[in-house]
Design an enzyme around this catalytic site. Structure first.
Site, PDB file in Angstrom:
ATOM      1  CB  ALA A 170       2.394   6.026  -9.381  1.00  0.00           C
ATOM      2  CB  THR A 223       4.324  13.793 -10.126  1.00  0.00           C
ATOM      3  OG1 THR A 223       4.759  13.287  -8.866  1.00  0.00           O
ATOM      4  CG2 THR A 223       2.806  13.826 -10.163  1.00  0.00           C
ATOM      5  CG  PHE A 250       2.153   9.251  -3.764  1.00  0.00           C
ATOM      6  CD1 PHE A 250       3.016   8.450  -3.058  1.00  0.00           C
ATOM      7  CD2 PHE A 250       2.654  10.364  -4.402  1.00  0.00           C
ATOM      8  CE1 PHE A 250       4.381   8.748  -3.001  1.00  0.00           C
ATOM      9  CE2 PHE A 250       4.012  10.680  -4.351  1.00  0.00           C
ATOM     10  CZ  PHE A 250       4.870   9.862  -3.653  1.00  0.00           C
ATOM     11  CD  GLU A 283       7.006   4.640  -3.756  1.00  0.00           C
ATOM     12  OE1 GLU A 283       7.481   5.392  -4.627  1.00  0.00           O
ATOM     13  OE2 GLU A 283       5.806   4.676  -3.420  1.00  0.00           O
ATOM     14  CG  PHE A 310      -1.759  -1.225   1.371  1.00  0.00           C
ATOM     15  CD1 PHE A 310      -2.666  -1.627   0.393  1.00  0.00           C
ATOM     16  CD2 PHE A 310      -1.615  -2.004   2.491  1.00  0.00           C
ATOM     17  CE1 PHE A 310      -3.408  -2.790   0.546  1.00  0.00           C
ATOM     18  CE2 PHE A 310      -2.351  -3.175   2.653  1.00  0.00           C
ATOM     19  CZ  PHE A 310      -3.249  -3.561   1.672  1.00  0.00           C
ATOM     20  NE  ARG A 361      -5.550   0.735  -3.015  1.00  0.00           N
ATOM     21  CZ  ARG A 361      -6.016  -0.494  -2.806  1.00  0.00           C
ATOM     22  NH1 ARG A 361      -6.119  -0.963  -1.569  1.00  0.00           N
ATOM     23  NH2 ARG A 361      -6.387  -1.259  -3.818  1.00  0.00           N
ATOM     24  NE  ARG A 370       0.216  11.050  -7.661  1.00  0.00           N
ATOM     25  CZ  ARG A 370      -0.252  10.619  -8.830  1.00  0.00           C
ATOM     26  NH1 ARG A 370      -1.563  10.595  -9.064  1.00  0.00           N
ATOM     27  NH2 ARG A 370       0.562  10.219  -9.782  1.00  0.00           N
ATOM     28  CD  GLU A 374      -1.835   5.240  -6.146  1.00  0.00           C
ATOM     29  OE1 GLU A 374      -1.136   5.705  -5.234  1.00  0.00           O
ATOM     30  OE2 GLU A 374      -1.622   5.475  -7.349  1.00  0.00           O
TER      31      GLU A 374
END
Length: 822
Positions: free
Chosen positions: A518, A449, A352, A240, A236, A350, A318, A726
Site C-alpha cells: 500500500a 483501506t 492494488f 503479500e 510488487f 502494485r 480500492r 505505487e
C-alpha cells in the site's frame, strides 16, 4: 508543522544516497532466501504434484513416488496436525481434494535433491474426475459465478443526471492482468531448532501473516514460529499473501522429517501456480455537458478473482475508490463484484486495484473526446479536481491544487503545445507512421483501506560505542525501504549514516507487523523508527546536559556529536552513550506508530480511508508503425509529488521503475489461458519469458525527464515525505492515450479509437485498420453525396462536400448522444 514531519537542519533524510545493498546487488553477493539452504547440511527439496485439469475431483496414490531413489516423504493432508488451509479467508486448502485450476498443487514431494523430488512428483498417480470449469470473466458473468463482497460507491443521483445530460456515452472497458515477474521466485527455507522452535526464512512481504498461517497449519501458537525476511528479489504485491502456503509446506516438511526443507519455485511453476494482477471488465454510461464537463457516471466493475478470494475484496474496494482518478464527478454510482473462475487466485499487485479503477475513467475520456469534439488534454484538464471538492466516498481532496500545478509544469516543461504542432505536421507528411502526444494525471490514496493495518513497530538499539542497530516491521523488496529507515534513524539520532545498521526483518524482534504494501512502508515504519529514536534521545538529553553543563533544551544532536549550542564544545555521540550506560540509562527502545485521522466504513463505502493523496502528471509521446502496430516511446515528461523526499535517488528510481512497469501492463504484458474445451482448458499459455513479453531496454523512452513537485511538504508524515511505490505506476496511462491519438491520426476527424488493453502491436494494428476503414467509409460516403448532389442540381461547390457526409461519419465527428461501444 507537526513534530513527525518537522525535519531538522543538517538532516541525513533528504540527501541522495545509494541503496544500502546496491554494491551487493551489483556484484551478485547479496544473499536471498534460497541461498541460505546452501549453508546447511541434509537439506531436503520440496517439489509440487500439480493438477493438469482446470477443475477436477482428485485422489492420489503416492506409493510409486516413495519408490523413487532419493524421495524421503510425500506431504499430503494426512500430515497436517493443525488446519489444512493456507489462506486468510479459510478458502485455500493447502492439500486439496478438488483441483481448482490448472497447476494447482495437490501434494509436495520431499527429496534429497531437486531432481529426486521432481521424479517423485512425476511418479504420483493422480486419479481426476473432471468437473465443469469457468476460465474467463465473461463466462463467470454469464454463469453468475461470484464470490466475496459486492460493494457500491455512490454520490448523488447518477441515473437522473444521465437522463438529463446533453451527451451520454456508454461502453465496455476490459483490461488484462499482469504477471509480477520478480527476479527471485517464491522461496522458503525451514528448520526446527533444538528447542522445538520452527524457524522459517521466507521471501515474504508479510512476515507476521506468514507466521500465523504456518502456526495454524502446524497447530501451534504463534510464538513457536519465527519468520525472517532477509531481503526479497522483488515482490510488487505478489509476495503479500501467496508465500504463506509455501512457507507452511516447508515448515511442515521440516517438522515431519526433522530435516531442513527448501522450497523454491521454478519460473514456470511460479507463473503457473501463483496469482497475478486482477483482470477487470467494466460496463459504463457517462454523461457530459456541452463544455465537456463530466456530469455523471454509472459503472459496474467485475474483477476476475480466480479460484479463491485472497485479497480480491480489498483490491475491488480500492478500485471503486479510484474510478474517479483525478477528476470531479458530481453524480456517480459504481458497483463492484468479484468473479470466481478456475484460474490462479489473483492477488495484490502494485496499485492494488487502483490502476484498474483509473483505467475505466481514462478509457472513457479517451474514447469520448473525439465525439465531443474536444482535445483530450483539454477535456482532462477541464475536469481536474479543484480545492474544496470531495471524492465520491466523501473524503476531501486536500491540496487538490497540486494536481493543477503538476499539470501546468508538465505542459510547460514538455513544450506540449509546440510539439503538438510538430506532430500534426509530421502526421500529415507521413501516411505510414503516426505520432501521438498525451497527458494524464494520477491521484492515489495512501494508507491501507483495512484500517487495522495502518500501524507499525520498530526496535532500536544504541550500543555503548554509539553504533546503532535498527529492526523494523517492513521488508526490503529492493524498493529502498531499509535505506530510508537508515536515513530516518540517522536523522532522529543525529549521527552519520554509516553509524547505523539494519537487521533483517523478524517476527521475534518486531511482532504483529503489517504487510509491506500500500506504498505505506516508509510512512509507517519510518514513524515507528523515529518514535523509538525519540525515546532514546529523551533519555540521553539530561545526561548530555549534565556533561556539557547546559540546559536540556539547548542540547543538540548533530553529525555524530552532541553540543549545547556551540559545536566547538561537544562530545561524541559514542562517548555520551558510554556515559549513559555507566549511569544505567536505557539505550534501546521499542517504537510504535498508528496512522491518525482514518475512518472507513466498508459497508457504506464512505469515510476517510487515506491519510493523504499522492499526485503526479505525465506527458508521453509515441510513434506508431502503420504496417506492424509496433510502438516506439519517444519522450516522457513526469512531474510527481513525493512530498519532501526522504531519499531522492531512491524515489527517482521508484518513479522510473513504476512508470515502466505500468507501460508493460498497458502495452506489452498479455496473459493468456486456454479457453477451449480441449484437454488443456484453463492452462496458462504464457508461462515464461519466451511467451510473456516484458519491458526491456528497447521499450525505454528515448528521453525520460522526471522531476519532483516542489513545495509539497506533507504535514503529518515522516519528515514531510510522501509514499512513492505505487502512484507513479499509473502515470503510464499517458502512453496508452498517446497510442490512441497516434492511431486516430490514421482515421478521419472525430474517429473514436477503441484499444484493447494491453495495447500490444497486434491490438494497435487492428485499431489502425479500423481507423483506416473509417477513413475509407468517409471518403466513399462523401463521394456518393457529391454524386447525388450533382444529379439533382448540376453540381455544388467542393466545400459543401463535408456537409453531405453520411450519418455515420457525422455522428463520429460531432458531439451528441451516442453509443461508444455496443
Amino acid at each position: 508543522m507537526s513534530e513527525l514531519s518537522d525535519r531538522p537542519a543538517r538532516a541525513v533524510a533528504g540527501t541522495p544516497v545509494a541503496h544500502e545493498s546496491a554494491r551487493l546487488h551489483a556484484t551478485g553477493t547479496a544473499v536471498y532466501t534460497d541461498d541460505l539452504a546452501a549453508t546447511r547440511r541434509d537439506v531436503l527439496t520440496a517439489w509440487p504434484v500439480t493438477s493438469s485439469h482446470a477443475h477436477a475431483r482428485v485422489r492420489l496414490d503416492v506409493a510409486p513416488a516413495l519408490e523413487v531413489p532419493g524421495v524421503v516423504h510425500v506431504l499430503t493432508a494426512e500430515d497436517v496436525p493443525g488446519v489444512n488451509d493456507a489462506g486468510a479467508k479459510g478458502d485455500e486448502p493447502l492439500f486439496p481434494d478438488e483441483a481448482q485450476y490448472h497447476g494447482h498443487a495437490l501434494a509436495w514431494v520431499l527429496g534429497e535433491t531437486a531432481e529426486a523430488a521432481r521424479l517423485g512428483a512425476a511418479a504420483v498417480v493422480v486419479d481426476a474426475e473432471e468437473l465443469p470449469s469457468i476460465v474467463t470473466v465473461e463466462e463467470a458473468i454469464a454463469a453468475g459465478s461470484f464470490q466475496g463482497i459486492a460493494p457500491t460507491v455512490r454520490r448523488g443521483d447518477a441515473a437522473s443526471a444521465l437522463a438529463s445530460a446533453p451527451h451520454v456515452f456508454e461502453g465496455v472497458s476490459v483490461v488484462g492482468g499482469q504477471e509480477h515477474f520478480y527476479l527471485e521466485t517464491h522461496a522458503s527455507f525451514a528448520h526446527v531448532d533444538s528447542e522445538g522452535q520452527v524457524f522459517v526464512e521466507s521471501s515474504t512481504q508479510h512476515p507476521s501473516e506468514t507466521q500465523e498461517i504456518v502456526a495454524h497449519v502446524l497447530g501451534v501458537p504463534n510464538h513457536r514460529v519465527t519468520v525472517q525476511s532477509l531481503r526479497l528479489g522483488g515482490g510488487f504485491g505478489g509476495k503479500e499473501m501467496q508465500p504463506h502456503g509455501l512457507a507452511a509446506v516447508a515448515a511442515l516438511g521440516a517438522v515431519r522429517t526433522g530435516r531442513p526443507v527448501r522450497l523454491r519455485l521454478t519460473r514456470a511453476q511460479d507463473m503457473t501456480m501463483t496469482g497475478k494482477r486482477h483482470p477487470f471488465h467494466a460496463t459504463w454510461r457517462a454523461g457530459f455537458d456541452d463544455d465537456g464537463r463530466i456530469l455523471a457516471l454509472e459503472a459496474t466493475l467485475t474483477s476476475n478473482g480466480g479460484w479463491s478470494l485472497d485479497l480480491s475484496d480489498p483490491v475491488l474496494g480500492r478500485a471503486l475508490c479510484h474510478v474517479d482518478n483525478a477528476y470531479w464527478i458530481p453524480d456517480i454510482t459504481v458497483h463492484g463484484r468479484i468473479a470466481r473462475t478456475n484460474v490462479t487466485s489473483q492477488t495484490a499487485f502494485r496499485g492494488f486495484g487502483g490502476p484498474q479503477g483509473m483505467f475505466v475513467i481514462e478509457d472513457v475520456l479517451g474514447r469520448v473526446a473525439p465525439q465531443l469534439g474536444i482535445d483530450p488534454a483539454v477535456l482532462r484538464e477541464r475536469n481536474l479536481y479543484r480545492p474544496g471538492q470531495t471524492t465520491p466516498y466523501g473524503m476531501e481532496v486536500r491540496h487538490a491544487e497540486r494536481i493543477g500545478e503538476a499539470w501546468s509544469r508538465v505542459l510547460d516543461e514538455s513544450e506540449f503545445a509546440r510539439r503538438r504542432e510538430e506532430i500534426a505536421a509530421a502526421n500529415d507528411a507521413d501516411p505510414d507512421v503516426k505520432r501521438g502526444l498525451a497527458i494524464t494525471p494520477v491521484k492515489f490514496g495512501i494508507s491501507f483501506t483495512f484500517t487495522a493495518y495502518n500501524q507499525a513497530g520498530a526496535l532500536v538499539h544504541v550500543y555503548r560505542d554509539g553504533s546503532v542497530l535498527v529492526n523494523h516491521g517492513g521488508t526490503e523488496l529492493g524498493q529502498g525501504l531499509h535505506t530510508k529507515m537508515l536515513q530516518v534513524a540517522a536523522t532522529a539520532l543525529g549521527v552519520p549514516l554509516a553509524q547505523v545498521r539494519l537487521a533483517p526483518t523478524r517476527t521475534d524482534k518486531v511482532p504483529n507487523t503489517s504487510a509491506t504494501a500500500a506504498s505505506s512502508g516508509a510512512d509507517l515504519n519510518g514513524a515507528a523508527v523515529k518514535d523509538a529514536c525519540d525515546q532514546i534521545i529523551a533519555r540521553l538529553r539530561p545526561v548530555a546536559a549534565n556533561v556539557l553543563g547546559v540546559d536540556e533544551a539547548d542540547v543538540r544532536f548533530e553529525d555524530g556529536r552532541v553540543h549545547g549550542g556551540d559545536p566547538a564544545a561537544s562530545v561524541l555521540f559514542g562517548e555520551l552513550a558510554a556515559t549513559a550506560y555507566a549511569e544505567r540509562v536505557q539505550l534501546f527502545a521499542a517504537g510504535f506508530y498508528r496512522t491518525e485521522g482514518l475512518g472507513w466504513d466498508p459497508a457504506t463505502m464512505t469515510g476517510t480511508p487515506f491519510k493523504y493523496f499522492a499526485c503526479g502528471v505525465a506527458a508521453s509521446e509515441v510513434e506508431v508503425d502503420g504496417f506492424t502496430g509496433a510502438t516506439r516511446l519517444r519522450r516522457v515528461d513526469i512531474v510527481h509529488d513525493v512530498g519532501d523526499s526522504l531519499s531522492p535517488l531512491i524515489d527517482l528510481g521508484q518513479v522510473e521503475g513504476a512508470f515502466m512497469q505500468g507501460v508493460g501492463w498497458l502495452t506489452l504484458e498479455e496473459l493468456r489461458w486456454d479457453e477451449t474445451d480441449g484437454p488443456g482448458r484453463g492452462r496458462l499459455l504464457t508461462p515464461s519469458a519466451s511467451t510473456y513479453k516484458l519491458p526491456s531496454f528497447s521499450e525505454l523512452p528515448d528521453e525520460l525527464n522526471v522531476h519532483f513537485l516542489e513545495r509539497a511538504h506533507e504535514d503529518g508524515a515522516i519528515y514531510g515525505s510522501k509514499a512513492v511505490g505505487e502512484p507513479p505506476f499509473m502515470l503510464a496511462f499517458s502512453v496508452r492515450e498517446a497510442i490512441r491519438e497516434a492511431v486516430a491520426a490514421f482515421g478521419p476527424a472525430g474517429h473514436s479509437v477503441e484499444l484493447t488493453a494491453p495495447s500490444t502491436p497486434e491490438a494497435v494494428f487492428w485499431a489502425i485498420e479500423a481507423a483506416r476503414q473509417a477513413s475509407r467509409s468517409v471518403a466513399t460516403d462523401g463521394a456518393r453525396s457529391t454524386d447525388a448532389a450533382r444529379s439533382t442540381d448540376g453540381g455544388r461547390e467542393a466545400g459543401a462536400v463535408d456537409a453531405g457526409a453520411t450519418d455515420a461519419a457525422s455522428r463520429a465527428a460531432r458531439p451528441g448522444r451516442v453509443t461508444a461501444e455496443r
